[in-house]
Design an enzyme around this catalytic site. Structure first.
Site, PDB file in Angstrom:
ATOM      1  N   ASP A  50       0.831  -1.206   0.000  1.00  0.00           N
ATOM      2  CA  ASP A  50       0.000   0.000   0.000  1.00  0.00           C
ATOM      3  C   ASP A  50       0.866   1.257   0.000  1.00  0.00           C
ATOM      4  OD1 ASP A  50      -2.419  -1.410   0.102  1.00  0.00           O
ATOM      5  OD2 ASP A  50      -2.210  -1.681   2.269  1.00  0.00           O
ATOM      6  N   GLY A  51       1.989   1.187   0.729  1.00  0.00           N
ATOM      7  CA  GLY A  51       2.906   2.325   0.780  1.00  0.00           C
ATOM      8  C   GLY A  51       3.386   2.687  -0.630  1.00  0.00           C
ATOM      9  N   ARG A  55       2.850   6.195  -2.791  1.00  0.00           N
ATOM     10  CA  ARG A  55       3.942   6.951  -3.440  1.00  0.00           C
ATOM     11  C   ARG A  55       3.596   7.237  -4.899  1.00  0.00           C
ATOM     12  NH1 ARG A  55       5.408   6.410   1.188  1.00  0.00           N
ATOM     13  NH2 ARG A  55       3.864   8.060   1.187  1.00  0.00           N
ATOM     14  N   ASN A 123      -5.125   8.509   1.557  1.00  0.00           N
ATOM     15  CA  ASN A 123      -5.504   7.990   2.876  1.00  0.00           C
ATOM     16  C   ASN A 123      -5.925   9.089   3.839  1.00  0.00           C
ATOM     17  OD1 ASN A 123      -5.099   5.263   2.605  1.00  0.00           O
ATOM     18  ND2 ASN A 123      -3.055   5.240   3.520  1.00  0.00           N
ATOM     19  N   THR A 163      -8.944   2.436   7.021  1.00  0.00           N
ATOM     20  CA  THR A 163      -8.341   1.210   7.544  1.00  0.00           C
ATOM     21  C   THR A 163      -6.848   1.384   7.857  1.00  0.00           C
ATOM     22  OG1 THR A 163      -8.197   0.574   5.216  1.00  0.00           O
ATOM     23  CG2 THR A 163      -9.922  -0.467   6.536  1.00  0.00           C
TER      24      THR A 163
HETATM   25  P1  NAP Z   1       3.835   2.326   5.405  1.00  0.00           P
HETATM   26  O1  NAP Z   1       4.731   1.636   6.366  1.00  0.00           O
HETATM   27  O2  NAP Z   1       3.871   1.946   3.988  1.00  0.00           O
HETATM   28  O3  NAP Z   1       2.293   2.214   5.887  1.00  0.00           O
HETATM   29  C1  NAP Z   1       1.988   1.841   7.168  1.00  0.00           C
HETATM   30  C2  NAP Z   1       1.117   0.590   7.125  1.00  0.00           C
HETATM   31  O4  NAP Z   1      -0.208   0.971   6.728  1.00  0.00           O
HETATM   32  C3  NAP Z   1       1.579  -0.469   6.116  1.00  0.00           C
HETATM   33  O5  NAP Z   1       1.416  -1.735   6.699  1.00  0.00           O
HETATM   34  C4  NAP Z   1       0.635  -0.261   4.945  1.00  0.00           C
HETATM   35  O6  NAP Z   1       0.450  -1.437   4.163  1.00  0.00           O
HETATM   36  C5  NAP Z   1      -0.633   0.111   5.662  1.00  0.00           C
HETATM   37  N1  NAP Z   1      -1.606   0.893   4.887  1.00  0.00           N
HETATM   38  C6  NAP Z   1      -1.396   1.971   4.100  1.00  0.00           C
HETATM   39  N2  NAP Z   1      -2.574   2.398   3.580  1.00  0.00           N
HETATM   40  C7  NAP Z   1      -3.530   1.578   4.060  1.00  0.00           C
HETATM   41  C8  NAP Z   1      -4.948   1.511   3.901  1.00  0.00           C
HETATM   42  N3  NAP Z   1      -5.608   2.396   3.166  1.00  0.00           N
HETATM   43  N4  NAP Z   1      -5.628   0.546   4.566  1.00  0.00           N
HETATM   44  C9  NAP Z   1      -4.984  -0.354   5.334  1.00  0.00           C
HETATM   45  N5  NAP Z   1      -3.658  -0.326   5.535  1.00  0.00           N
HETATM   46  C10 NAP Z   1      -2.937   0.617   4.906  1.00  0.00           C
HETATM   47  O7  NAP Z   1       4.115   3.842   5.629  1.00  0.00           O
HETATM   48  P2  NAP Z   1       3.896   5.032   4.674  1.00  0.00           P
HETATM   49  O8  NAP Z   1       4.329   4.743   3.312  1.00  0.00           O
HETATM   50  O9  NAP Z   1       4.440   6.231   5.354  1.00  0.00           O
HETATM   51  O10 NAP Z   1       2.283   5.079   4.671  1.00  0.00           O
HETATM   52  C11 NAP Z   1       1.601   6.177   5.070  1.00  0.00           C
HETATM   53  C12 NAP Z   1       0.368   5.739   5.784  1.00  0.00           C
HETATM   54  O11 NAP Z   1       0.728   5.082   6.984  1.00  0.00           O
HETATM   55  C13 NAP Z   1      -0.439   6.933   6.208  1.00  0.00           C
HETATM   56  O12 NAP Z   1      -1.354   7.318   5.220  1.00  0.00           O
HETATM   57  C14 NAP Z   1      -1.101   6.451   7.495  1.00  0.00           C
HETATM   58  O13 NAP Z   1      -2.449   6.084   7.287  1.00  0.00           O
HETATM   59  C15 NAP Z   1      -0.322   5.220   7.915  1.00  0.00           C
HETATM   60  N6  NAP Z   1       0.192   5.378   9.274  1.00  0.00           N
HETATM   61  C16 NAP Z   1      -0.253   4.492  10.219  1.00  0.00           C
HETATM   62  C17 NAP Z   1       0.131   4.629  11.534  1.00  0.00           C
HETATM   63  C18 NAP Z   1      -0.405   3.659  12.548  1.00  0.00           C
HETATM   64  O14 NAP Z   1      -1.101   2.723  12.148  1.00  0.00           O
HETATM   65  N7  NAP Z   1      -0.132   3.863  13.831  1.00  0.00           N
HETATM   66  C19 NAP Z   1       0.979   5.664  11.913  1.00  0.00           C
HETATM   67  C20 NAP Z   1       1.420   6.550  10.929  1.00  0.00           C
HETATM   68  C21 NAP Z   1       1.013   6.385   9.605  1.00  0.00           C
HETATM   69  P3  NAP Z   1       1.662  -2.115   3.315  1.00  0.00           P
HETATM   70  O15 NAP Z   1       2.368  -2.980   4.299  1.00  0.00           O
HETATM   71  O16 NAP Z   1       0.975  -2.913   2.257  1.00  0.00           O
HETATM   72  O17 NAP Z   1       2.527  -1.006   2.779  1.00  0.00           O
HETATM   73 MN    MN Z   2       4.623  -0.244   3.349  1.00  0.00          MN
END
Ligand code: NAP
Ligand code: MN
Length: 266
Positions: A50-51, A55, A123, A163
């Site tokens: 998803d990340g 991008r 997101n 999600t």
């Molecule tokens: P990332 O490590 O790629 O993303 C964090 C995790 O969220 C990964 O496991 C990713 O899946 C999953 N993810 C992303 N979009 C999703 C969606 N719409 N539904 C379910 N899971 C999803 O980090 P990044 O590239 O910086 O991603 C940014 C996103 O991370 C932000 O948009 C935010 O929503 C999320 N995030 C989550 C937290 C938390 O859960 N505490 C904290 C900060 C940010 P993949 O493993 O397939 O990449």
């Molecule tokens: Mn990721």
């Protein structure tokens, strides 16, 4: 006539190997992968998690071109195809047996003393302090004042983003057929000095959220859009609303949102 297909992949070994296999399978089935993305690209194939899809969407500024994801990441909520199902994907794609899931983005306009800036996210848009400082934000919906939020920040998510970070913050999972924004508090302060909503709130997709840093405190904020961060000094106001722009994800006939949720979360 050739269908132009653009492949976008992250740089893990697995993704590179899948890309190689994919290219030769596409060519064998009469489809042609191109090395550049252009206005007449008919399909973007995104290899990664998803990340990686986030991008891609940022890099190509919310392309209208249909996108399909091959999951080599950890979760792969957006990613429709498993690497071992590439043949099925090519078969169904050639037969036109798929549907398009339109997913709206969320826009933020940042007004500062130095100018106005815009970002879009698929997101979520997260508003935080710089470093580890808490923020104090006056929040209004369509110009009517709702609350002064005090805490680490807020996460404003689309249904597609519900999600992701939103869910970790205790927010609700939203079926992407609904048009709305969800505002989830991040560590809201609860005491006699500060009082904020502790649950997320939902607004209709047509409404607009205004966030104004409270006058007595620091006006420097971090704005995070799909994980990319920009720090802004002397912020006057942030306006956040659902975007008219949508990405178009390809889904095959067996796709069902709640089946996907069950398989990824339970
Ligand atoms: P990332 O490590 O790629 O993303 C964090 C995790 O969220 C990964 O496991 C990713 O899946 C999953 N993810 C992303 N979009 C999703 C969606 N719409 N539904 C379910 N899971 C999803 O980090 P990044 O590239 O910086 O991603 C940014 C996103 O991370 C932000 O948009 C935010 O929503 C999320 N995030 C989550 C937290 C938390 O859960 N505490 C904290 C900060 C940010 P993949 O493993 O397939 O990449
Ligand atoms: Mn990721």
């Amino acid at each position: 006539m050739d269908k132009k297909i653009y492949i976008y992949a992250n740089d893990t070994e697995v993704s590179k190997a899948i890309e190689k296999t994919l290219r030769s399978k596409l060519v064998k089935s009469g489809l042609r992968p191109y090395n550049t993305y252009s206005d007449d690209t008919e399909l973007i194939i995104c290899i990664g998690g998803d990340g990686t899809l986030l991008r891609l969407v940022q890099e190509f500024e919310f392309p209208k071109t249909p996108i399909v994801g091959i999951n080599t990441g950890h979760l792969g909520f957006f990613q429709e195809i498993l690497p071992e199902k590439i043949d099925d994907f090519i078969f169904f794609y050639n037969q036109g047996k798929y549907s398009i899931q339109g997913l709206s983005g969320v826009n933020v306009t940042v007004k500062t003393a130095g100018g106005s800036f815009r970002h879009i996210a698929l997101n979520d848009i997260t508003v935080r302090g710089v470093l580890t400082h808490p923020v104090h934000l006056n929040i209004s919906i369509n110009d009517s004042f709702i609350e002064r939020f005090s805490g680490d920040g807020i996460c404003v998510s689309t249904p597609a983003g519900s999600t992701a970070y939103n869910y970790a913050l205790g927010g609700a999972i939203v079926d992407p057929r609904l048009s709305l924004l969800q505002v989830a508090p991040i560590a809201p302060m609860q005491n006699t000095a500060y009082r904020s909503f502790t649950s997320s709130v939902l607004l209709p997709g047509s409404d607009s959220l205004s966030v104004i840093p409270c006058g007595d405190f620091d006006k420097n904020l971090s704005v995070v859009y799909d994980g990319l961060m920009t720090e802004y000094k002397d912020v006057k106001e942030l306006t956040i609303r659902l975007s008219r722009k949508k990405i178009n994800l390809i889904r095959f006939d067996d796709y069902q949102f709640w089946e996907k949720v069950k398989s990824k979360f339970l």
